[in-house]
Enzyme design. Structure first.
Site, PDB file in Angstrom:
ATOM      1  N   LYS A 492       0.844  -1.199   0.000  1.00  0.00           N
ATOM      2  CA  LYS A 492       0.000   0.000   0.000  1.00  0.00           C
ATOM      3  C   LYS A 492       0.882   1.253   0.000  1.00  0.00           C
ATOM      4  CE  LYS A 492      -0.190  -0.253   5.012  1.00  0.00           C
ATOM      5  NZ  LYS A 492      -0.884  -0.884   6.125  1.00  0.00           N
ATOM      6  N   TYR A 718      14.346  32.129   4.951  1.00  0.00           N
ATOM      7  CA  TYR A 718      13.154  32.903   5.300  1.00  0.00           C
ATOM      8  C   TYR A 718      13.128  33.301   6.767  1.00  0.00           C
ATOM      9  CZ  TYR A 718      10.881  31.670   0.903  1.00  0.00           C
ATOM     10  OH  TYR A 718      10.555  31.538  -0.407  1.00  0.00           O
TER      11      TYR A 718
HETATM   12  C1  LIG Z   1      -0.174  -1.776   6.880  1.00  0.00           C
HETATM   13  C2  LIG Z   1      -0.782  -2.983   7.408  1.00  0.00           C
HETATM   14  C3  LIG Z   1       0.000  -4.096   7.764  1.00  0.00           C
HETATM   15  C4  LIG Z   1       1.495  -4.086   7.779  1.00  0.00           C
HETATM   16  O1  LIG Z   1       1.970  -3.444   8.939  1.00  0.00           O
HETATM   17  P1  LIG Z   1       3.539  -3.233   9.196  1.00  0.00           P
HETATM   18  O2  LIG Z   1       3.607  -2.694  10.567  1.00  0.00           O
HETATM   19  O3  LIG Z   1       4.008  -2.274   8.186  1.00  0.00           O
HETATM   20  O4  LIG Z   1       4.126  -4.569   9.039  1.00  0.00           O
HETATM   21  C5  LIG Z   1      -0.655  -5.252   8.127  1.00  0.00           C
HETATM   22  N1  LIG Z   1      -2.005  -5.319   8.149  1.00  0.00           N
HETATM   23  C6  LIG Z   1      -2.787  -4.259   7.847  1.00  0.00           C
HETATM   24  C7  LIG Z   1      -4.259  -4.408   7.906  1.00  0.00           C
HETATM   25  C8  LIG Z   1      -2.210  -3.056   7.473  1.00  0.00           C
HETATM   26  O5  LIG Z   1      -2.978  -2.014   7.170  1.00  0.00           O
END
Ligand SMILES: *Cc1c(COP(=O)(O)O)cnc(C)c1O
Length: 821
Positions: A492, A718
């Protein structure tokens, strides 16, 4: 993959290893390459497939190899379905890896020409490649491809030796006690070489001394031993002949010092047999100097005259250790491996090309092979065999030899040019477009000019992604999982900022079971890039159902309302059995059915033929924190109860999963049927207790665009927030908060690495630029600057977490990918 021009019959091969039986249908079948990965089959008709039993049991892939045309197998398990493999030869052994090693040892024993064996912690591959450069004009050399130095790699390297060679140079790497004995038995070097030893003791060895003692096993029986006593920790060399030592006082080649004579040249002075000697090399860094001295000692051991050595050292070439993937013109992807061209490295590059599914057209731009001596026909025939088995469909060659041998390969269009200039002139007409192009040219064809003509100009700020590190991290986590536990990789948010299809491609190739994305459009992009594996979408929106169904994406269903909306769309289209994943809220309180929903949900799903539940899962809220272990255990129990009830009602098997990266090492009981690996894949979030050796996968880099002297009392940026207390040199670099460099890093909170040293920010971070105080660091305009060297500490410094820094790197920062070989 490894091949030679020797040909053995399968009968002869079986005599070269310890067998427990043979079943030979065709006793005189001739054997070419040794194979062990059914996805990487070359010359199937002559290949010999070893069913190795590592993490992936090769016996499970015999069918795939057979389907690809392989007819010769070495196996150690009984075949349940032998009748499926008509016409195939089988050799039975107790241990397939041992058999591979026995075969390699027996093969190596047939050749009387010298073998150089190289071990050490650092520099093995460079020393091997440099020795090849230094010796190539006198010997026809067989050498390990890239860094093939493992228990399997050494066997494959030795398999390349044949009667046309005059010297072999073989790398030996060990990661555990006991391994060198096997490698030594195969290599039996005439000249054994130890390159530099790093200060740390690797995992796998109780101490640094144990590591060195292990490496020294390579020296047993060698006629000549080349090493620096500084690297042997005072340990006795196991019985070997003449010692050609280098380094401090009392060594054969006593190094006196070095002087840097130009931007990239240095002279190294030494004493050899009482006379002052020197070499002049086109490198200045310490590692290059050490490697050059090591090569120098090897050449002296071989009896080379100091004058010849000096002459050859002056022209050493850099060794390219990575395959770089770049964005090309007209939506092409360029894989640049334009610094070497030999069959072994070509095989590796073609294998990498096969893993890229972005474009249907795969093109190879290839120069004539340099320095082919002896049987040119044989060498080029092997080359064409490689191409025949590869995924390329367009071949562009440069050089007279390939030009004259054109048209040889079915299914591949071939265009040829006499030289690089002619290719460059014809570039517009060649109309490279929407293709993956592998560039492979011998150095004298100067393919860097072709590369420059094909690549789009890159914005100066890039995130360089090390794909081999991603694969390494994946395997680190896999090593913690029982064989039957599946793995879902979280890609993702553009793979936590690391890009999209490149990472997904790699995961698909490496046999990951599932991918997960946040939104349907991320999944659609992956499908368009040729990703075929199952993809879960965690945040499906009714508006995206069309796209979801059109691309076989599997939604996470977290409420009755989204379930009903999906069912009604499926119903209206007459679709049944669409895969879904049920999310349960066991304490995270984000998305998911409540545990109390299980009975009505089960009832609803029992009668909903439109959907089929693939998995039921939940998410741990604090998997990495021991203070919440009781809470986590409660979440796990709640998922189990929910899943038991649901699955009982559904009456078909459904996967359960709950573990994220942090839970994989800490909560083995939470592995269930599948784990969801996220940030760990990208090398972040290693908890101390897990003993995982994760590698950093991304390096955010920018460049210095201007330098200026700013006197004390002036201010920078700035609001005049960057007050200068003493005369300073300020560098402006090309990254700002619009690129994802957080404003909170301003005014000295953040730092970047300029030529390896830390330079703090001065003043506020601007939208596109940041100013750094160089302190005493030497730098010039155009120098590369590394933005994060320790992303966890830097995230903490501004009160956030690495996830936010990684995913915050804006999409305008180009991602470039490379692959370490
Ligand atoms: C992002 C996510 C993971 C992975 O988590 P990490 O801490 O990056 O390993 C697992 N399950 C769900 C539902 C997630 O949204």
């Amino acid at each position: 993959m490894a091949t030679n021009t020797q040909s053995y019959t399968i009968r002869e091969i079986s005599a070269m290893m310890q067998t427990t039986g043979v079943s030979l249908v065709d006793e005189i079948a001739t054997i070419g390459p040794l194979l062990f990965d059914s996805r990487r089959i070359t010359d199937a008709a002559h290949g010999l497939f070893f069913a190795l039993t590592g993490r992936r049991n090769g016996h499970r892939f015999i069918g795939d190899a057979y389907a690809a045309g392989v007819r010769n197998f070495v196996i150690s398990e009984k075949l349940a379905d032998a009748e499926l493999f008509a016409g195939a030869n089988f050799i039975f052994v107790t241990d397939t890896l041992k058999a591979l090693q026995q075969l390699a040892a027996a093969h190596r024993a047939r050749f009387a020409y010298p073998v150089i064996g190289i071990t050490g912690s650092n520099g093995k591959t460079i020393v091997k490649e440099w020795l090849t450069q230094l010796l190539a004009s006198d010997y026809k050399i067989a050498r390990s491809p890239k860094s093939y130095n493992s228990q399997i790699g050494v066997a494959l390297s030795l398999w390349q030796m044949d009667a046309t060679h005059e010297l072999a140079i073989i790398e030996a790497g060990v990661s555990m006690s006991g391994e060198m004995e096997t490698l030594h038995h195969m290599i039996r070097p005439d000249i054994a070489v130890l390159t530099a030893i790093g200060p740390a003791h690797d995992d796998g060895f109780p101490s640094r001394e144990a590591k060195i003692r292990e490496k020294l096993q390579l020296f047993r029986g060698a006629g000549q031993a080349v090493y620096s006593p500084d690297d042997t920790a005072g340990l006795q060399m196991p019985g070997s002949g003449v010692h050609v030592t280098w380094g401090g006082e009392g060594t054969v080649l006593t190094v006196l010092g070095h002087v840097i004579t130009a931007e990239n040249r240095c002279i190294i002075r030494a004493q050899y047999k009482g006379t002052d000697v020197a070499i002049d090399i086109p490198f200045t860094d310490a590692a290059a100097r050490t490697n050059a001295i090591c090569c120098w000692a090897v050449l002296l051991a071989m009896g080379y005259d100091q004058g010849v050595i000096k002459e050859r050292m002056a022209t050493l070439q850099p060794v390219e250790m990575r395959l770089e993937m770049k964005k090309g013109i007209n939506n092409c992807t360029i894989i640049d491996d334009s610094y070497s061209n030999d069959l072994a490295s070509l095989a590796i590059a073609l294998d990498f090309l096969k893993q890229q599914q972005r474009h249907p057209t795969q093109t190879l731009i290839l120069s004539d092979l340099p320095g082919v001596t002896g049987d040119e026909d044989q060498v080029y025939n092997n080359l064409f065999k490689l191409l025949q088995d590869s995924s390329i469909n367009r071949l562009v060659t440069v050089g007279p030899v390939l030009g004259n041998r054109s048209g040889a390969i079915a299914g591949i269009t071939h265009e040829s040019f006499p030289d690089t200039g002619a290719l460059l002139a014809a570039m517009p007409a060649l109309d490279f477009r929407d293709e993956t192009i592998l560039l492979k040219g011998a150095r004298r064809y100067a393919f860097e000019r072709v590369s420059a003509a094909l690549t789009a100009k890159v914005h100066d700020t890039v995130l360089a992604i090390n794909l081999s590190a991603v694969a390494h991290n994946l395997n680190q986590y896999r090593s913690l999982l029982p064989k039957d536990v599946k793995l879902m990789a979280m890609v993702k948010a553009f793979s936590y900022g690391s890009g999209d299809f490149e990472i997904a491609s790699l995961l698909q190739f490496n046999g990951v079971d599932y991918l997960a994305v946040a939104y349907a459009d991320e999944g659609v992009e992956l499908r368009k890039a040729g990703i075929l594996m199952p993809i879960m979408v965690m945040n499906p929106r009714p508006a995206s159902f069309d796209a979801l169904l059109a691309h076989q994406l599997e939604p996470e269903i977290y409420s009755f309302s989204i379930l009903e909306e999906l069912i009604s769309v499926l119903e209206s289209r007459n679709i049944s059995g669409h895969p879904i994943h049920i999310k349960v809220d066991t304490g995270m309180h984000r998305l998911g059915f409540s545990t109390s929903d299980v009975a009505p949900l089960a009832r609803r799903l029992e009668s909903a033929g439109e959907v089929k539940v693939q998995s039921v899962f939940s998410h741990l809220a604090a998997a990495g924190d021991a203070r919440h272990d009781v809470f986590s255990a409660g979440q796990l129990a709640a998922l189990d109860t929910f899943a038991d009830k649901l699955i009982a009602a559904l009456g078909y098997p459904v996967l359960r999963h709950i573990a994220n990266s942090a839970a994989i090492p800490r909560w083995p009981q939470a592995h269930l049927d599948m784990v969801r690996l996220g940030i760990g894949l990208y090398g972040v979030g290693n908890t101390g207790e897990s003993h995982l050796q994760l590698q950093q996968t991304g390096t955010l880099k920018t460049v210095i665009t201007q330098l200026r002297q700013v006197p004390a009392g002036d201010s920078v940026g700035y609001g005049r927030h960057g007050l200068i207390k003493e005369d300073s040199v300020i560098a402006t670099v090309n990254i700002g908060y619009a690129d994802g460099y957080d404003r909170r890093f301003g005014n000295g909170v953040g730092y970047m690495l300029v030529n390896g040293r830390r330079a703090r920010t001065v003043g506020d971070i601007c939208m596109d630029m940041t100013m750094l105080d160089l302190g005493g660091i030497n730098a010039t305009v155009g120098d590369e600057v590394v933005v994060f060297d320790d992303i966890e500490a830097q995230a903490t410094a501004i009160g956030t977490i690495p996830y936010e820094l990684l995913t915050g790197i804006s999409q305008r920062v180009k991602r470039v990918y490379y692959y370490e070989t």
